[in-house]
Scaffold this motif. Sequence first.
Motif, mmCIF file in Angstrom:
data_model
loop_
_atom_site.group_PDB
_atom_site.id
_atom_site.type_symbol
_atom_site.label_atom_id
_atom_site.label_comp_id
_atom_site.label_asym_id
_atom_site.label_seq_id
_atom_site.Cartn_x
_atom_site.Cartn_y
_atom_site.Cartn_z
ATOM 1 N N LEU A 134 0.847 -1.189 0.000
ATOM 2 C CA LEU A 134 0.000 0.000 0.000
ATOM 3 C C LEU A 134 0.886 1.243 0.000
ATOM 4 C CD1 LEU A 134 -2.623 -1.048 2.713
ATOM 5 C CD2 LEU A 134 -2.722 -1.434 0.230
ATOM 6 N N PHE A 135 0.681 2.123 -0.984
ATOM 7 C CA PHE A 135 1.519 3.306 -1.130
ATOM 8 C C PHE A 135 0.640 4.556 -1.148
ATOM 9 C CE2 PHE A 135 3.637 -0.324 -3.010
ATOM 10 C CZ PHE A 135 4.842 -0.311 -2.313
ATOM 11 N N SER A 136 0.873 5.412 -0.161
ATOM 12 C CA SER A 136 0.034 6.588 0.049
ATOM 13 C C SER A 136 0.727 7.862 -0.398
ATOM 14 C CB SER A 136 -0.324 6.706 1.534
ATOM 15 O OG SER A 136 -0.887 7.967 1.822
ATOM 16 N N ALA A 137 -0.064 8.784 -0.957
ATOM 17 C CA ALA A 137 0.450 10.098 -1.327
ATOM 18 C C ALA A 137 0.974 10.854 -0.111
ATOM 19 C CB ALA A 137 -0.654 10.907 -2.010
ATOM 20 N N PRO A 145 -2.618 14.394 -9.824
ATOM 21 C CA PRO A 145 -2.024 13.849 -11.046
ATOM 22 C C PRO A 145 -0.499 13.879 -11.124
ATOM 23 C CG PRO A 145 -2.835 16.049 -11.485
ATOM 24 C CD PRO A 145 -3.240 15.724 -10.062
ATOM 25 N N ASP A 146 0.193 14.261 -10.064
ATOM 26 C CA ASP A 146 1.656 14.175 -10.054
ATOM 27 C C ASP A 146 2.055 12.707 -10.188
ATOM 28 O OD1 ASP A 146 4.396 14.032 -9.234
ATOM 29 O OD2 ASP A 146 4.167 15.948 -8.206
ATOM 30 N N PRO A 147 2.917 12.364 -11.131
ATOM 31 C CA PRO A 147 3.312 10.963 -11.304
ATOM 32 C C PRO A 147 4.254 10.463 -10.219
ATOM 33 C CG PRO A 147 4.571 12.335 -12.799
ATOM 34 C CD PRO A 147 3.559 13.238 -12.140
ATOM 35 N N GLY A 148 4.674 11.363 -9.328
ATOM 36 C CA GLY A 148 5.617 10.973 -8.284
ATOM 37 C C GLY A 148 5.106 9.858 -7.393
ATOM 38 N N LEU A 149 3.793 9.824 -7.151
ATOM 39 C CA LEU A 149 3.226 8.758 -6.328
ATOM 40 C C LEU A 149 3.412 7.400 -6.993
ATOM 41 C CD1 LEU A 149 1.613 7.583 -3.990
ATOM 42 C CD2 LEU A 149 -0.492 8.297 -5.160
ATOM 43 N N ALA A 151 5.794 6.622 -9.118
ATOM 44 C CA ALA A 151 7.220 6.300 -9.037
ATOM 45 C C ALA A 151 7.564 5.760 -7.656
ATOM 46 C CB ALA A 151 8.044 7.550 -9.359
ATOM 47 N N TYR A 152 6.945 6.347 -6.636
ATOM 48 C CA TYR A 152 7.150 5.904 -5.258
ATOM 49 C C TYR A 152 6.663 4.467 -5.073
ATOM 50 C CZ TYR A 152 6.397 5.895 -0.147
ATOM 51 O OH TYR A 152 6.389 5.580 1.202
ATOM 52 N N ALA A 153 5.499 4.165 -5.658
ATOM 53 C CA ALA A 153 4.948 2.808 -5.560
ATOM 54 C C ALA A 153 5.839 1.803 -6.284
ATOM 55 C CB ALA A 153 3.536 2.780 -6.130
ATOM 56 N N ALA A 154 6.281 2.155 -7.484
ATOM 57 C CA ALA A 154 7.144 1.250 -8.246
ATOM 58 C C ALA A 154 8.447 0.986 -7.494
ATOM 59 C CB ALA A 154 7.432 1.848 -9.624
ATOM 60 N N LYS A 155 9.021 2.019 -6.935
ATOM 61 C CA LYS A 155 10.257 1.848 -6.162
ATOM 62 C C LYS A 155 10.015 0.936 -4.968
ATOM 63 C CE LYS A 155 13.891 4.441 -3.767
ATOM 64 N NZ LYS A 155 14.377 5.803 -3.373
ATOM 65 N N GLY A 156 8.877 1.137 -4.293
ATOM 66 C CA GLY A 156 8.550 0.299 -3.148
ATOM 67 C C GLY A 156 8.359 -1.157 -3.522
ATOM 68 N N MET A 157 7.924 -1.398 -4.745
ATOM 69 C CA MET A 157 7.729 -2.766 -5.240
ATOM 70 C C MET A 157 8.997 -3.337 -5.853
ATOM 71 S SD MET A 157 4.644 -3.815 -4.591
ATOM 72 C CE MET A 157 4.376 -5.164 -5.757
ATOM 73 N N GLY A 158 10.021 -2.483 -5.985
ATOM 74 C CA GLY A 158 11.282 -2.935 -6.553
ATOM 75 C C GLY A 158 11.209 -3.196 -8.043
ATOM 76 N N VAL A 159 10.390 -2.408 -8.758
ATOM 77 C CA VAL A 159 10.226 -2.603 -10.189
ATOM 78 C C VAL A 159 10.464 -1.293 -10.932
ATOM 79 C CG1 VAL A 159 8.572 -4.476 -9.852
ATOM 80 C CG2 VAL A 159 7.730 -2.142 -10.143
#
Length: 218
Positions: A134-137, A145-149, A151-159
Motif C-alpha cells: 500500500l503506497f500513500s500520497a 495527477p503528479d506521477p511521483g506517487l 514512481a514511489y509505488a514502483a520503487k517500493g515494489m522494486g520494479v
Amino acid sequence: MTPKTIECVIFDCDGTLVDSEILCNQGLVNVFTRYRALITLEECLTKYKGGKMVEILTAICGDHHLSLNLAELEKEYREELRQLFDKYLTPVNGVPLMLEKIQMPICVASNGPASKMEHTLGLTGLLPRFEGKLFSAFDANCWKPDPGLLAYAAKGMGVNLGKCVLVEDSVPGVMAGINAGIPVFHYCRDEHSEPVNHPLVTRFANMEALPSLLLQAD
C-alpha cells in the motif's frame, strides 16, 4: 509492452477496488449540511472526484462562502466516512474474481492515507492481497495527477515504473499515469465517469474483463 514485460499492476483504491465513491461524496454532503451549505451528491460527484482531500474541502468552502478550520473539518469528514464505510462499503463489482485471475505483482497507490486504505480494504476482505503493498500520497508527499506517487509505488515494489500499468477510475489518477508515460486502464462504469482520450488510455466498464485486457496489453 507485453504481458511478460509487465512488472506490476498499480491499482487506485477508492472507486477502483472498493465501491466508495458514492459514500465519499455522501460524506461531504452530510458534513457540509451541518454548516447549512446546500451541496448535493450530484454536485460532489461531478466537481470534486479524485482530488486531494484538503483541496476538495477548500474548494467547497470557497464555493459556499464558508470560513472553517480545514484541519478540524477534515477530521470531522474522515470520521463521517469511517461510519459510512463500516455500514455500507463493499468491493467494486467483479474485483474479487478479477484479483484471483491476475498472476502479475500488484499494489495500491492512493491519494488517501495508508490508514484509510487498510480500513477500506480490510472491510471488504481485499487487504490480504495487498499486505505490504500500500503506497500513500501522504508518505510520498506527491498527489495525483503528479506521477511521483506512481514512481514511489514502483520503487517500493522494486520494479521499473516504465514496466508498470495503472488501473484508475478518476481523471486525476488517469492523468498521473499519462504523466508517468505508462499504460492506463480507465475504469468508467457510469455517467459520472469522464472519459480521457489518449493513446496510453484503455477505457473499460467491467472489472472482470481486466485480466484479459492485461493479456492484450501492448
